[in-house]
Enzyme design. Structure first.
Site, PDB file in Angstrom:
ATOM      1  N   ASP A 118       0.815  -1.217   0.000  1.00  0.00           N
ATOM      2  CA  ASP A 118       0.000   0.000   0.000  1.00  0.00           C
ATOM      3  C   ASP A 118       0.849   1.269   0.000  1.00  0.00           C
ATOM      4  O   ASP A 118       0.528   2.231  -0.705  1.00  0.00           O
ATOM      5  CB  ASP A 118      -1.018  -0.006   1.157  1.00  0.00           C
ATOM      6  CG  ASP A 118      -0.400  -0.304   2.514  1.00  0.00           C
ATOM      7  OD1 ASP A 118       0.814  -0.560   2.578  1.00  0.00           O
ATOM      8  OD2 ASP A 118      -1.140  -0.274   3.512  1.00  0.00           O
ATOM      9  N   THR A 140       2.737  -8.159  -1.137  1.00  0.00           N
ATOM     10  CA  THR A 140       3.039  -8.176   0.299  1.00  0.00           C
ATOM     11  C   THR A 140       2.714  -9.543   0.884  1.00  0.00           C
ATOM     12  O   THR A 140       1.696 -10.145   0.545  1.00  0.00           O
ATOM     13  CB  THR A 140       2.274  -7.109   1.112  1.00  0.00           C
ATOM     14  OG1 THR A 140       2.391  -7.421   2.498  1.00  0.00           O
ATOM     15  CG2 THR A 140       0.801  -7.021   0.770  1.00  0.00           C
ATOM     16  N   ASP A 142       1.812  -9.786   3.775  1.00  0.00           N
ATOM     17  CA  ASP A 142       0.768  -9.529   4.792  1.00  0.00           C
ATOM     18  C   ASP A 142      -0.645  -9.727   4.240  1.00  0.00           C
ATOM     19  O   ASP A 142      -1.594  -9.831   5.021  1.00  0.00           O
ATOM     20  CB  ASP A 142       0.876  -8.087   5.316  1.00  0.00           C
ATOM     21  CG  ASP A 142       2.243  -7.776   5.900  1.00  0.00           C
ATOM     22  OD1 ASP A 142       2.964  -8.723   6.259  1.00  0.00           O
ATOM     23  OD2 ASP A 142       2.592  -6.583   5.975  1.00  0.00           O
ATOM     24  N   GLY A 185       2.917  -9.641   9.744  1.00  0.00           N
ATOM     25  CA  GLY A 185       1.594  -9.297   9.222  1.00  0.00           C
ATOM     26  C   GLY A 185       1.172  -7.857   9.465  1.00  0.00           C
ATOM     27  O   GLY A 185       0.129  -7.431   8.997  1.00  0.00           O
ATOM     28  N   ARG A 186       1.982  -7.132  10.253  1.00  0.00           N
ATOM     29  CA  ARG A 186       1.613  -5.752  10.648  1.00  0.00           C
ATOM     30  C   ARG A 186       0.209  -5.699  11.240  1.00  0.00           C
ATOM     31  O   ARG A 186      -0.065  -6.425  12.177  1.00  0.00           O
ATOM     32  CB  ARG A 186       1.694  -4.805   9.445  1.00  0.00           C
ATOM     33  CG  ARG A 186       3.094  -4.474   9.052  1.00  0.00           C
ATOM     34  CD  ARG A 186       3.095  -3.286   8.110  1.00  0.00           C
ATOM     35  NE  ARG A 186       4.370  -3.170   7.446  1.00  0.00           N
ATOM     36  CZ  ARG A 186       5.469  -2.699   8.007  1.00  0.00           C
ATOM     37  NH1 ARG A 186       5.449  -2.284   9.255  1.00  0.00           N
ATOM     38  NH2 ARG A 186       6.592  -2.635   7.336  1.00  0.00           N
ATOM     39  N   ARG A 281       8.377 -21.185  25.661  1.00  0.00           N
ATOM     40  CA  ARG A 281       9.457 -20.756  24.769  1.00  0.00           C
ATOM     41  C   ARG A 281       8.848 -19.870  23.682  1.00  0.00           C
ATOM     42  O   ARG A 281       7.690 -20.065  23.308  1.00  0.00           O
ATOM     43  CB  ARG A 281      10.145 -21.946  24.094  1.00  0.00           C
ATOM     44  CG  ARG A 281      10.964 -22.815  25.013  1.00  0.00           C
ATOM     45  CD  ARG A 281      12.230 -22.100  25.502  1.00  0.00           C
ATOM     46  NE  ARG A 281      13.083 -22.998  26.274  1.00  0.00           N
ATOM     47  CZ  ARG A 281      12.957 -23.234  27.581  1.00  0.00           C
ATOM     48  NH1 ARG A 281      12.007 -22.642  28.274  1.00  0.00           N
ATOM     49  NH2 ARG A 281      13.789 -24.059  28.189  1.00  0.00           N
ATOM     50  N   HIS A 287      12.075 -12.624   9.452  1.00  0.00           N
ATOM     51  CA  HIS A 287      12.250 -12.512   7.998  1.00  0.00           C
ATOM     52  C   HIS A 287      12.368 -13.845   7.277  1.00  0.00           C
ATOM     53  O   HIS A 287      12.360 -13.886   6.047  1.00  0.00           O
ATOM     54  CB  HIS A 287      13.449 -11.608   7.691  1.00  0.00           C
ATOM     55  CG  HIS A 287      13.183 -10.193   8.108  1.00  0.00           C
ATOM     56  ND1 HIS A 287      13.329  -9.780   9.408  1.00  0.00           N
ATOM     57  CD2 HIS A 287      12.721  -9.133   7.409  1.00  0.00           C
ATOM     58  CE1 HIS A 287      12.993  -8.507   9.494  1.00  0.00           C
ATOM     59  NE2 HIS A 287      12.629  -8.080   8.304  1.00  0.00           N
TER      60      HIS A 287
HETATM   61  O1  F6P Z   1       5.040  -5.672   5.242  1.00  0.00           O
HETATM   62  C1  F6P Z   1       5.828  -6.822   5.177  1.00  0.00           C
HETATM   63  C2  F6P Z   1       6.580  -7.025   6.462  1.00  0.00           C
HETATM   64  O2  F6P Z   1       7.315  -8.230   6.357  1.00  0.00           O
HETATM   65  C3  F6P Z   1       5.710  -7.023   7.722  1.00  0.00           C
HETATM   66  O3  F6P Z   1       5.028  -8.235   7.904  1.00  0.00           O
HETATM   67  C4  F6P Z   1       6.727  -6.699   8.780  1.00  0.00           C
HETATM   68  O4  F6P Z   1       6.157  -6.058   9.883  1.00  0.00           O
HETATM   69  C5  F6P Z   1       7.652  -5.770   8.061  1.00  0.00           C
HETATM   70  O5  F6P Z   1       7.493  -5.982   6.681  1.00  0.00           O
HETATM   71  C6  F6P Z   1       9.113  -5.900   8.433  1.00  0.00           C
HETATM   72  O6  F6P Z   1       9.821  -4.918   7.765  1.00  0.00           O
HETATM   73  P1  F6P Z   1      11.412  -4.833   7.749  1.00  0.00           P
HETATM   74  O7  F6P Z   1      11.886  -5.717   6.639  1.00  0.00           O
HETATM   75  O8  F6P Z   1      11.677  -3.389   7.494  1.00  0.00           O
HETATM   76  O9  F6P Z   1      11.912  -5.308   9.078  1.00  0.00           O
END
Ligand code: F6P
Length: 363
Positions: A118, A140, A142, A185-186, A281, A287
């Site tokens: 977006d 994305t 997400d 997922g933000r 845990r 990533h």
């Molecule tokens: O928007 C994709 C995303 O992977 C989100 O799920 C996550 O919060 C963010 O990007 C992480 O971003 P960065 O790569 O800047 O740490």
């Protein structure tokens, strides 16, 4: 008419980006005889000295299964509010969009394919108004973009999380532990909910449903009473307790981009340990969810998006985004796609299905 088009990706990388690039390049060259330029490192590639390269058929050979993006990317370069370091070291935010427009025009390309989420698509839409004819492709993991049933990259991320959950079940079971798995997922809980369903999680906490920690602990307690000595709780990074806030690692001001979330998994695990006296845990998948080879579904979706974007350029459908609706490719106005986020409906079928299965959503 022989044309020259450019392609740029922005925001975080995502499995399938190379599939879109390949789809654009192959259809532009094979079906139209156009030239294609690849802009490097997102909008950074159109700032100061432009950096880009010609993409011919050889340049995209063998890239369909490769994760990441051959063009590089950046999620900090919004040209409408770009952080510029002054001589005295202070950082000021400036609008350098005209520089981007001038640099784009200097490439000799007559239109741009913008692949992004977006944020990137909203930037692209504004550049379109400033004289950069463009079409968008929704990207994305997400899956939070309106206007399209799915974004590419999401299916791969759900697959990665599901595989991780399958692996974590066996070790959680062996040690009779509670495993709290924090996923990306933000503001959207799609990855958590669908992977949680696929990976048979006991509980799933979502940004769309602020959770009651008492109910979370009660659920774990009841499961133990019923004889189940381990538990897997999937926590979306944007989840937060009722009367509480999201846990933020870095603010938008600090990142010069988007808020960086993270830490809610540790909060939930600590609460469970303290209240229930159980061994917990935390696994933060991070990533890993964006890395590696795209799933077959995402390879196909990315290819369809890339080919359709070229078709939309051929038809002059600028300011529009290619989208999947049902089984069809359609064009939707970018304004519509970025107006609001695609979030889970707490009263919808997916959340209902989870609860019918006995999965705790923290409410
Ligand atoms: O928007 C994709 C995303 O992977 C989100 O799920 C996550 O919060 C963010 O990007 C992480 O971003 P960065 O790569 O800047 O740490």
């Amino acid at each position: 008419m022989s044309r020259c088009i450019a392609i740029i990706n922005g925001g975080g990388d995502c499995p399938g980006l190379n599939g879109v690039i390949r789809g654009v390049v192959r259809s532009a060259i094979l079906q139209h005889g156009w030239r294609v330029l690849g802009i490097e490192d997102g909008f950074d590639g159109l700032i100061d000295e432009p950096h880009f390269r010609e993409l011919d058929l050889d340049a995209v050979q063998g890239i369909l299964p490769r994760g990441g993006t051959i063009l590089g990317t950046s999620n900090r370069g919004n040209p409408f509010s770009y952080p510029v370091r002054e001589a005295d070291g202070t950082v000021v935010v400036q609008d350098i969009s005209q520089q981007v427009v001038t640099n784009f025009k200097g490439l000799g390309a007559d239109a741009l394919v913008v692949v992004g989420g977006d944020g990137t698509l909203a930037i692209a839409r504004r550049l379109n108004d400033l004289g950069v004819p463009m079409v968008g492709v929704p990207k994305t993991i997400d899956n939070d973009l309106q206007g399209t049933d799915l974004t590419f990259g999401y299916n791969t991320a759900v697959g990665i999380v599901t595989e991780a959950l399958d692996r974590l079940v066996t070790t959680a079971e062996s040690h009779h532990r509670v495993m709290v798995v924090e996923v990306m997922g933000r503001d959207a809980g799609w990855i958590a909910l669908e992977a949680g369903l696929a990976g048979s999680a006991g509980g799933i906490l979502l940004p769309e449903i602020p959770f009651d920690i008492e109910l979370v602990c009660q659920h774990i307690h009841q499961r133990r009473e019923a004889g189940s000595r381990f538990n897997i709780v999937v926590v979306s990074e944007g989840a937060y307790p009722k009367n509480g806030d999201k846990i933020v690692q870095a603010t938008a001001e600090e990142t010069h981009g988007l808020v960086r979330l993270g830490g809610i998994g540790h909060y939930v695990a600590q609460q469970i340990a303290d209240r229930e006296g159980l061994e917990t845990r935390v696994v933060v998948l991070g990533h890993v969810q964006r890395g590696g080879t795209p799933s077959p579904f995402d390879r196909i979706l990315a290819s369809r998006f890339g080919v359709q974007a070229v078709e939309m350029l051929a038809q002059g459908q600028y300011g529009q985004m290619v989208a999947l609706r049902g089984r069809e490719m359609v064009a939707v106005p970018i304004d519509e796609a970025v107006a609001e986020q695609n979030l889970i409906d707490p009263a919808g079928n997916l959340a209902w299905t989870a609860e019918q299965l006995g999965i705790m959503l923290g409410r």
